[in-house]
Motif scaffolding. Structure first.
Motif, PDB file in Angstrom:
ATOM      1  N   GLY A  94      64.745  34.928  -3.414  1.00 18.14           N
ATOM      2  CA  GLY A  94      64.387  35.830  -4.890  1.00 18.14           C
ATOM      3  C   GLY A  94      64.368  34.838  -5.894  1.00 18.14           C
ATOM      4  O   GLY A  94      63.771  35.320  -6.862  1.00 18.14           O
ATOM      5  N   ASP A  95      64.842  33.747  -5.952  1.00 18.08           N
ATOM      6  CA  ASP A  95      64.834  32.784  -7.115  1.00 18.08           C
ATOM      7  C   ASP A  95      63.328  32.209  -7.306  1.00 18.08           C
ATOM      8  O   ASP A  95      62.451  32.034  -6.425  1.00 18.08           O
ATOM      9  N   LEU A  96      63.301  31.885  -8.905  1.00 20.04           N
ATOM     10  CA  LEU A  96      61.827  31.748  -9.083  1.00 20.04           C
ATOM     11  C   LEU A  96      62.023  30.176  -9.644  1.00 20.04           C
ATOM     12  O   LEU A  96      62.874  29.905 -10.223  1.00 20.04           O
ATOM     13  N   VAL A  97      60.962  29.569  -9.399  1.00 17.13           N
ATOM     14  CA  VAL A  97      60.718  28.252  -9.953  1.00 17.13           C
ATOM     15  C   VAL A  97      59.350  28.308 -10.819  1.00 17.13           C
ATOM     16  O   VAL A  97      58.416  28.431 -10.378  1.00 17.13           O
ATOM     17  N   ALA A  98      59.557  27.853 -12.133  1.00 19.03           N
ATOM     18  CA  ALA A  98      58.405  28.134 -13.007  1.00 19.03           C
ATOM     19  C   ALA A  98      57.460  26.658 -12.636  1.00 19.03           C
ATOM     20  O   ALA A  98      57.773  25.688 -12.370  1.00 19.03           O
ATOM     21  N   LEU A  99      56.193  27.008 -12.939  1.00 16.61           N
ATOM     22  CA  LEU A  99      55.144  25.977 -12.590  1.00 16.61           C
ATOM     23  C   LEU A  99      54.208  26.217 -14.050  1.00 16.61           C
ATOM     24  O   LEU A  99      54.011  27.290 -14.395  1.00 16.61           O
ATOM     25  N   GLY A 100      53.736  25.242 -14.250  1.00 16.58           N
ATOM     26  CA  GLY A 100      52.981  25.059 -15.357  1.00 16.58           C
ATOM     27  C   GLY A 100      52.652  23.707 -15.728  1.00 16.58           C
ATOM     28  O   GLY A 100      53.083  22.639 -15.544  1.00 16.58           O
ATOM     29  N   PRO A 101      51.828  23.813 -17.135  1.00 16.99           N
ATOM     30  CA  PRO A 101      51.493  22.020 -17.411  1.00 16.99           C
ATOM     31  C   PRO A 101      53.084  21.609 -17.839  1.00 16.99           C
ATOM     32  O   PRO A 101      53.702  22.306 -18.517  1.00 16.99           O
ATOM     33  N   PRO A 102      52.917  20.083 -17.869  1.00 21.71           N
ATOM     34  CA  PRO A 102      54.167  19.323 -18.323  1.00 21.71           C
ATOM     35  C   PRO A 102      54.532  19.508 -19.547  1.00 21.71           C
ATOM     36  O   PRO A 102      53.404  19.644 -20.516  1.00 21.71           O
ATOM     37  N   ALA A 103      55.786  19.947 -20.157  1.00 21.09           N
ATOM     38  CA  ALA A 103      56.173  19.934 -21.516  1.00 21.09           C
ATOM     39  C   ALA A 103      56.521  18.577 -22.016  1.00 21.09           C
ATOM     40  O   ALA A 103      56.861  17.608 -21.200  1.00 21.09           O
ATOM     41  N   GLU A 104      56.261  18.488 -23.466  1.00 18.30           N
ATOM     42  CA  GLU A 104      56.639  17.199 -24.031  1.00 18.30           C
ATOM     43  C   GLU A 104      57.864  17.190 -24.238  1.00 18.30           C
ATOM     44  O   GLU A 104      58.631  18.022 -24.833  1.00 18.30           O
ATOM     45  N   ARG A 105      58.746  16.153 -23.686  1.00 17.57           N
ATOM     46  CA  ARG A 105      60.217  16.395 -23.933  1.00 17.57           C
ATOM     47  C   ARG A 105      60.651  15.144 -24.663  1.00 17.57           C
ATOM     48  O   ARG A 105      60.329  13.890 -24.692  1.00 17.57           O
ATOM     49  N   LEU A 106      61.714  15.483 -25.458  1.00 16.99           N
ATOM     50  CA  LEU A 106      62.523  14.290 -26.227  1.00 16.99           C
ATOM     51  C   LEU A 106      63.573  13.799 -25.160  1.00 16.99           C
ATOM     52  O   LEU A 106      63.994  12.645 -25.383  1.00 16.99           O
ATOM     53  N   LEU A 107      64.061  14.606 -24.336  1.00 14.98           N
ATOM     54  CA  LEU A 107      65.127  14.216 -23.577  1.00 14.98           C
ATOM     55  C   LEU A 107      64.641  14.018 -22.096  1.00 14.98           C
ATOM     56  O   LEU A 107      64.097  15.072 -21.370  1.00 14.98           O
ATOM     57  N   ILE A 108      64.484  12.912 -21.576  1.00 15.63           N
ATOM     58  CA  ILE A 108      63.885  12.480 -20.215  1.00 15.63           C
ATOM     59  C   ILE A 108      64.656  12.632 -19.160  1.00 15.63           C
ATOM     60  O   ILE A 108      65.728  12.029 -19.474  1.00 15.63           O
ATOM     61  N   THR A 109      64.547  13.556 -18.155  1.00 13.90           N
ATOM     62  CA  THR A 109      65.529  13.585 -16.832  1.00 13.90           C
ATOM     63  C   THR A 109      64.799  13.404 -15.603  1.00 13.90           C
ATOM     64  O   THR A 109      63.387  13.723 -15.646  1.00 13.90           O
TER      65      THR A 109
END
Length: 285
Positions: A94-109
């Motif tokens: 039932g859990d969802l994983v979002a898919l989409g264009p990569p976001a621009e991030r300030l904090l890279i993980t």
């Protein structure tokens, strides 16, 4: 729309078209009596995943503008790493994983995904949009699930802030028992096989510290690992305390209007040290 095998593969895995309401009983119950009539009209492609590393982006070659994945069975582990410190999150049916264009991030993980034993995920893409438009209850239920996921994530963050690792482990197991536990004759059984290292990533602790805390819990009988890998929780090991009133609110407030339309994004620093240019700033009127 019957179940059919699509002549497509993802990393060697066969993509199968299945009825969404057969995969998810909760969604079927949401539709009520209508479910019987529309069951054959709401289909999604699914992929069976074997144990080991995997990444959601691998489904793109067989998807049509995917916006999410839904776990249908099994457990998928999402791991993040920041400043050489790993953390993990468990995703189940039932859990969802979002898919989409990569976001621009300030904090890279760093991010990686693992499948525990086996799992099945459904691809939610443009082919599902007509059904979501025709039956808004489906959209409402999916949105509610995302909200519940966020609430569970907040609870796990709270668990990782507890002062003692032994307390974190007890809280985590009861947190997992809410979804997957079953009542046994001697306590609550959580049927999840998980290593000491993985537990450490879930509660924010090092593996040696987790092993010591688990040994203490086992000696006390509060939390015992069974021969089949599952966990037995003694009823009085639940660390939940009765409410003692509401704590004063945190003194947090925005010093400027925060909306999607009025914000001034900071410059993004590329990994190689340069600034990411060309971002549009939205200035307040």
């Amino acid at each position: 729309m019957g179940v059919e095998r699509i002549q497509a593969h993802v990393d060697g895995r066969v993509v199968v078209w299945e009825r969404l309401l057969d995969l998810d009983q909760d969604l079927a119950e949401t539709m009520g009596d209508v479910a019987v009539r529309v069951r054959d009209r709401i289909g999604v492609p699914t992929i069976r995943l074997d144990r080991g590393p995997w990444h959601p982006e691998a489904v793109r070659p067989v998807a049509r503008n995917p916006f999410a994945l839904m776990v249908c069975d099994g457990i998928v582990v999402r791991e993040l790493e920041l400043a050489e410190t790993p953390m993990a999150d468990l995703l189940g049916p039932g859990d969802l994983v979002a898919l989409g264009p990569p976001a621009e991030r300030l904090l890279i993980t760093g991010e990686s995904w693992q499948v525990g034993k086996r799992a099945t995920v459904a691809i939610l893409d443009d082919r599902l949009l007509p059904a979501l438009h025709a039956w808004p209850l489906l959209s409402a239920r999916l949105i509610a699930r995302v909200a519940r996921q966020a609430a569970r994530a907040a609870a796990q963050r709270a668990i990782s802030q507890l002062p003692r690792v032994e307390l974190r482990l007890r809280a985590l197991m009861w947190h997992l028992a809410e979804r997957w536990g079953r009542v046994g004759s001697t306590g609550v059984v959580v049927p999840i096989e998980i290593t000491h290292g993985a537990l450490g990533r879930l509660v924010g602790a090092r593996r040696p510290t987790v092993s010591l805390a688990l040994a203490e819990l086992a000696r006390d009988g509060a939390m015992v690992r069974r021969d089949d890998g599952s966990w037995l929780l003694r009823a009085d090991s639940n660390p939940s305390a009765p409410a003692r009133g509401i704590a004063p609110p945190l003194d947090i407030a925005a010093v400027a209007s925060i909306t999607d339309d009025n914000r001034r994004p900071a410059a993004v620093l590329r990994p190689e040290g340069g600034l990411l240019v060309g971002r549009t700033e939205r200035r307040s009127a």
